[in-house]
Design an enzyme around this catalytic site. Structure first.
Site, PDB file in Angstrom:
ATOM      1  N   GLU A  79      -9.353  10.260   4.901  1.00  0.00           N
ATOM      2  CA  GLU A  79      -9.484   9.243   5.936  1.00  0.00           C
ATOM      3  C   GLU A  79      -9.927   9.931   7.219  1.00  0.00           C
ATOM      4  OE1 GLU A  79      -6.767   5.349   5.501  1.00  0.00           O
ATOM      5  OE2 GLU A  79      -5.707   7.111   6.218  1.00  0.00           O
ATOM      6  N   GLU A 100       0.867  -1.174   0.000  1.00  0.00           N
ATOM      7  CA  GLU A 100       0.000   0.000   0.000  1.00  0.00           C
ATOM      8  C   GLU A 100       0.907   1.228   0.000  1.00  0.00           C
ATOM      9  OE1 GLU A 100      -3.656   2.124   2.504  1.00  0.00           O
ATOM     10  OE2 GLU A 100      -2.590   0.402   3.369  1.00  0.00           O
TER      11      GLU A 100
END
Length: 256
Positions: free
Chosen positions: A238, A145
């Site tokens: 986020e 990621e």
């Protein structure tokens, strides 16, 4: 003399109806998304509400909606509020669906522009970031990621090492890429390796540059294989706690 009916037959008829053109008009779905994994597709993108961590919250909610689309540039907004819990609750994002599942060695560039703002209320914990995943195979399980943080609001990246104050320790500092200076963090989230590029200072509310040099840096310096496939390319906010309105006025990303 000619009769009136004969004169009418001699006059060309001109329609009063407007001419029809075969232009394709894209229907834009601007309805708010509120479900845990609500999504809507438009052009080469999908808007994902993605409340993947909402189970960690004592209370809260989030809605996201597209506001405009012109060419390859999209705009959207997200309203979220979360209380309780310490992990990320949601990642409202725009996902690129074209050019995905190619090997990194096949890329020449990933040009992107992103203009955004976030209005925070109270003690907000959040970040704004690009979020990319790679795999050993096309469409396979995530191996890496790669996050590129444009803002860090009282949050912090995953790291293998933390200092005595509980702060993440970068593996490399002061990396110059795309007109900004970054620190690189590395660690595991329990499923895959996470590399996070964080600005050394400030935020980037108007970013314009190439995303591929971040991948190239990891290939050249951190041993990430260029034979990996890019399986996901997203960008959004986020949210961990607090209340905020996140607005993207213009965003685009492509793979060349």
């Amino acid at each position: 003399m000619f009769s009136l009916s004969l004169l009418l037959l001699c006059v060309p008829l001109v329609s009063s109806m407007p001419r029809m053109h075969n232009h394709h008009v894209r229907t834009l779905d601007t309805a708010p998304l509120s479900g845990q994994y609500g999504s809507v597709n438009v052009g080469q993108y999908s808007l994902l509400n993605n409340l993947w961590g909402e189970h960690d919250a004592a209370s809260g909610s989030q809605t996201s909606q597209i506001t405009s689309m012109e060419g390859s540039t999209i705009a959207w907004t997200t309203n979220w509020t979360w209380t309780g819990g310490s992990q990320v609750k949601s990642f409202a994002n725009i996902q690129l669906n074209t050019g995905i599942n190619q090997q990194l060695s096949a890329f020449s560039s990933m040009p992107s522009a992103w203009q955004w703002s976030q209005s925070n209320t109270g003690a907000v914990v959040a970040d704004v970031a690009y979020d990319l995943f790679t795999s050993d195979t096309a469409g396979g399980s995530n191996v890496n990621e790669i996050m590129i943080w444009l803002a860090n609001v009282n949050s912090g990246p995953i790291s293998a090492v933390y200092n005595a104050q509980g702060q993440a320790v970068p593996i490399v500092t002061n990396i110059s890429l795309e007109g900004y200076t970054w620190n690189l963090y590395s660690g595991s989230n329990g499923y895959n390796q996470v590399y996070s590029f964080l600005l050394t200072s400030g935020i980037a509310e108007s970013f314009q540059g190439d995303i591929y040099p971040f991948l190239s840096y990891l290939i050249d310096n951190e041993g990430m294989s260029s034979s990996q496939y890019l399986t996901t390319a997203q960008a959004g906010t986020e949210a961990t706690s607090g209340t905020a309105i996140f607005t993207t006025s213009a965003y685009n990303l492509s793979i060349n």
